[in-house]
Design an enzyme around this catalytic site. Structure first.
Site, PDB file in Angstrom:
ATOM      1  N   LYS A  34      15.948 -57.838  -5.446  1.00  0.00           N
ATOM      2  CA  LYS A  34      16.779 -56.986  -4.584  1.00  0.00           C
ATOM      3  C   LYS A  34      18.265 -57.256  -4.787  1.00  0.00           C
ATOM      4  O   LYS A  34      19.100 -56.357  -4.638  1.00  0.00           O
ATOM      5  CB  LYS A  34      16.376 -57.171  -3.120  1.00  0.00           C
ATOM      6  CG  LYS A  34      14.961 -56.663  -2.810  1.00  0.00           C
ATOM      7  CD  LYS A  34      14.835 -55.175  -3.077  1.00  0.00           C
ATOM      8  CE  LYS A  34      13.490 -54.598  -2.698  1.00  0.00           C
ATOM      9  NZ  LYS A  34      13.398 -53.150  -2.933  1.00  0.00           N
ATOM     10  N   TYR A  72      11.330 -61.728  -4.674  1.00  0.00           N
ATOM     11  CA  TYR A  72      11.766 -60.491  -4.007  1.00  0.00           C
ATOM     12  C   TYR A  72      13.297 -60.452  -3.866  1.00  0.00           C
ATOM     13  O   TYR A  72      13.932 -59.447  -4.171  1.00  0.00           O
ATOM     14  CB  TYR A  72      11.094 -60.426  -2.628  1.00  0.00           C
ATOM     15  CG  TYR A  72      11.342 -59.157  -1.848  1.00  0.00           C
ATOM     16  CD1 TYR A  72      10.672 -57.983  -2.166  1.00  0.00           C
ATOM     17  CD2 TYR A  72      12.230 -59.145  -0.780  1.00  0.00           C
ATOM     18  CE1 TYR A  72      10.892 -56.824  -1.428  1.00  0.00           C
ATOM     19  CE2 TYR A  72      12.456 -57.995  -0.045  1.00  0.00           C
ATOM     20  CZ  TYR A  72      11.777 -56.839  -0.376  1.00  0.00           C
ATOM     21  OH  TYR A  72      12.002 -55.698   0.353  1.00  0.00           O
TER      22      TYR A  72
HETATM   23  P1  NAP Z   1       5.266 -50.067   1.569  1.00  0.00           P
HETATM   24  O1  NAP Z   1       4.889 -49.464   2.867  1.00  0.00           O
HETATM   25  O2  NAP Z   1       4.501 -51.241   1.054  1.00  0.00           O
HETATM   26  O3  NAP Z   1       5.249 -48.906   0.433  1.00  0.00           O
HETATM   27  C1  NAP Z   1       5.557 -49.211  -0.882  1.00  0.00           C
HETATM   28  C2  NAP Z   1       5.536 -47.950  -1.709  1.00  0.00           C
HETATM   29  O4  NAP Z   1       5.875 -48.309  -3.073  1.00  0.00           O
HETATM   30  C3  NAP Z   1       4.195 -47.267  -1.758  1.00  0.00           C
HETATM   31  O5  NAP Z   1       4.391 -45.868  -1.731  1.00  0.00           O
HETATM   32  C4  NAP Z   1       3.637 -47.681  -3.119  1.00  0.00           C
HETATM   33  O6  NAP Z   1       2.786 -46.719  -3.689  1.00  0.00           O
HETATM   34  C5  NAP Z   1       4.900 -47.754  -3.937  1.00  0.00           C
HETATM   35  N1  NAP Z   1       4.770 -48.567  -5.147  1.00  0.00           N
HETATM   36  C6  NAP Z   1       4.470 -49.886  -5.245  1.00  0.00           C
HETATM   37  N2  NAP Z   1       4.444 -50.249  -6.544  1.00  0.00           N
HETATM   38  C7  NAP Z   1       4.740 -49.139  -7.273  1.00  0.00           C
HETATM   39  C8  NAP Z   1       4.868 -48.871  -8.655  1.00  0.00           C
HETATM   40  N3  NAP Z   1       4.686 -49.832  -9.569  1.00  0.00           N
HETATM   41  N4  NAP Z   1       5.175 -47.610  -9.044  1.00  0.00           N
HETATM   42  C9  NAP Z   1       5.355 -46.625  -8.142  1.00  0.00           C
HETATM   43  N5  NAP Z   1       5.242 -46.816  -6.811  1.00  0.00           N
HETATM   44  C10 NAP Z   1       4.938 -48.061  -6.389  1.00  0.00           C
HETATM   45  O7  NAP Z   1       6.788 -50.527   1.550  1.00  0.00           O
HETATM   46  P2  NAP Z   1       8.026 -50.121   2.515  1.00  0.00           P
HETATM   47  O8  NAP Z   1       8.082 -51.100   3.596  1.00  0.00           O
HETATM   48  O9  NAP Z   1       7.974 -48.671   2.800  1.00  0.00           O
HETATM   49  O10 NAP Z   1       9.234 -50.457   1.517  1.00  0.00           O
HETATM   50  C11 NAP Z   1       9.846 -49.464   0.715  1.00  0.00           C
HETATM   51  C12 NAP Z   1      11.054 -50.097   0.018  1.00  0.00           C
HETATM   52  O11 NAP Z   1      11.939 -50.632   1.000  1.00  0.00           O
HETATM   53  C13 NAP Z   1      10.685 -51.263  -0.894  1.00  0.00           C
HETATM   54  O12 NAP Z   1      11.521 -51.264  -2.030  1.00  0.00           O
HETATM   55  C14 NAP Z   1      10.959 -52.465  -0.035  1.00  0.00           C
HETATM   56  O13 NAP Z   1      11.231 -53.616  -0.800  1.00  0.00           O
HETATM   57  C15 NAP Z   1      12.190 -51.991   0.726  1.00  0.00           C
HETATM   58  N6  NAP Z   1      12.427 -52.727   1.968  1.00  0.00           N
HETATM   59  C16 NAP Z   1      11.516 -52.698   2.988  1.00  0.00           C
HETATM   60  C17 NAP Z   1      11.771 -53.400   4.156  1.00  0.00           C
HETATM   61  C18 NAP Z   1      10.821 -53.411   5.320  1.00  0.00           C
HETATM   62  O14 NAP Z   1      11.106 -54.125   6.306  1.00  0.00           O
HETATM   63  N7  NAP Z   1       9.743 -52.652   5.312  1.00  0.00           N
HETATM   64  C19 NAP Z   1      12.948 -54.137   4.261  1.00  0.00           C
HETATM   65  C20 NAP Z   1      13.851 -54.143   3.206  1.00  0.00           C
HETATM   66  C21 NAP Z   1      13.575 -53.422   2.064  1.00  0.00           C
HETATM   67  P3  NAP Z   1       1.189 -46.948  -3.842  1.00  0.00           P
HETATM   68  O15 NAP Z   1       0.650 -47.153  -2.474  1.00  0.00           O
HETATM   69  O16 NAP Z   1       0.720 -45.705  -4.494  1.00  0.00           O
HETATM   70  O17 NAP Z   1       1.029 -48.171  -4.694  1.00  0.00           O
END
Ligand code: NAP
Length: 246
Positions: free
Chosen positions: A158, A154
């Site tokens: 990133k 990851y």
């Molecule tokens: P999440 O709730 O797990 O949602 C992930 C989203 O990505 C879902 O809409 C999923 O769609 C989509 N996705 C996954 N694989 C995909 C693919 N191959 N093609 C198209 N869509 C895909 O994650 P989140 O926490 O909202 O995170 C969103 C972003 O922020 C990510 O890049 C994550 O790394 C980053 N981030 C999050 C955090 C945190 O604390 N939450 C911190 C730092 C960075 P489906 O459900 O349809 O698969």
């Protein structure tokens, strides 16, 4: 405002991507709500946008698939005639200690998080060059800035996003296209809700503000980077993390 701007948000069926989609739509953008597997959740996001008086549509695409990402961008460019904003938000985790991490889990995370962003940027860049305008906003992570035990795949993806963001910024800056990254800290979504309480407590201790951020914190920053007010900002990484990475 982002009135009539055409925006593509990848991974917008839930979590941070959903909030970004709702926020851009509330500011007047037409939002393409991309998802991979969660069709009904993506349709719910579109319904929420429409009920609030906005415009959008849900489109399935696995962004890690080079050809499918090409088809997605071609569809949007043809239907709407332009693409103003691309938010590369789709991301997954497959956490494990390095010694236990499988090749498959490394490849899956890099393929979705990093190659997925490359695919979407690559396939929309020609359209943005034609327009002589565009906003590319990539969702990185503080893990990509600081590293994190148990997340080699990851963090590599990133950190890669940050290099990609800056290279694209340098290549496209003279053509009216900006490229920036947002690096969230711990944000309350499904991705972090699955963490054990002990991990969440340790994480909270590391955050100077002593609490997780909300999806709105990230969406507001993305909306700013997409706005006219951010027109002179490119190649930057904005940490939205309660002070964690400073
Ligand atoms: P999440 O709730 O797990 O949602 C992930 C989203 O990505 C879902 O809409 C999923 O769609 C989509 N996705 C996954 N694989 C995909 C693919 N191959 N093609 C198209 N869509 C895909 O994650 P989140 O926490 O909202 O995170 C969103 C972003 O922020 C990510 O890049 C994550 O790394 C980053 N981030 C999050 C955090 C945190 O604390 N939450 C911190 C730092 C960075 P489906 O459900 O349809 O698969």
């Amino acid at each position: 405002m982002l009135t009539d701007k055409i925006a593509v948000v990848t991974g917008a069926s839930r979590g941070i991507g959903k909030e970004i989609a709702l926020t851009l739509a509330a500011k007047g953008a037409v939002v393409i709500v991309n998802y991979n597997g969660s069709a009904s959740k993506a349709e719910d996001v579109v319904r929420e946008i429409q009920e609030a008086g906005g415009r959008g549509e849900a489109i399935q695409c696995n962004v890690s698939d080079y050809e499918k990402a090409s088809e997605l961008m071609a569809y949007v460019a043809k239907k709407y005639g332009r693409v103003d904003i691309l938010v590369n938000n789709a991301g997954i985790t497959r956490d494990n200690l390095l010694m236990k991490m499988s090749e498959e889990d490394f490849d899956a995370v890099v393929s979705t998080n990093l190659k997925g962003a490359f695919n979407c940027i690559k396939h929309i860049s020609r359209q943005m060059l034609k327009q002589k305008s565009g906003r590319i906003i990539n969702v990185s992570s503080v893990s990509g800035v600081m590293g994190n035990a148990g997340q080699a795949n990851y963090c590599a993806s990133k950190a890669g996003i940050i290099g990609l963001t800056k290279s694209v910024a340098r290549e496209l800056a003279s053509r009216g296209i900006t490229s920036n990254a947002v690096a969230p800290g711990f944000i309350d979504t499904e991705m972090t809700q699955v963490l054990p309480d002990a991990v969440k407590n340790t994480a909270t201790e590391q955050i100077p503000m002593k609490h997780f951020g909300s999806t709105k914190d990230i969406a507001n920053t993305v909306a700013f980077l997409a706005s006219d007010e951010a027109g002179y900002i490119t190649g930057q990484v904005i940490c939205v993390d309660g002070g964690m990475a400073m």
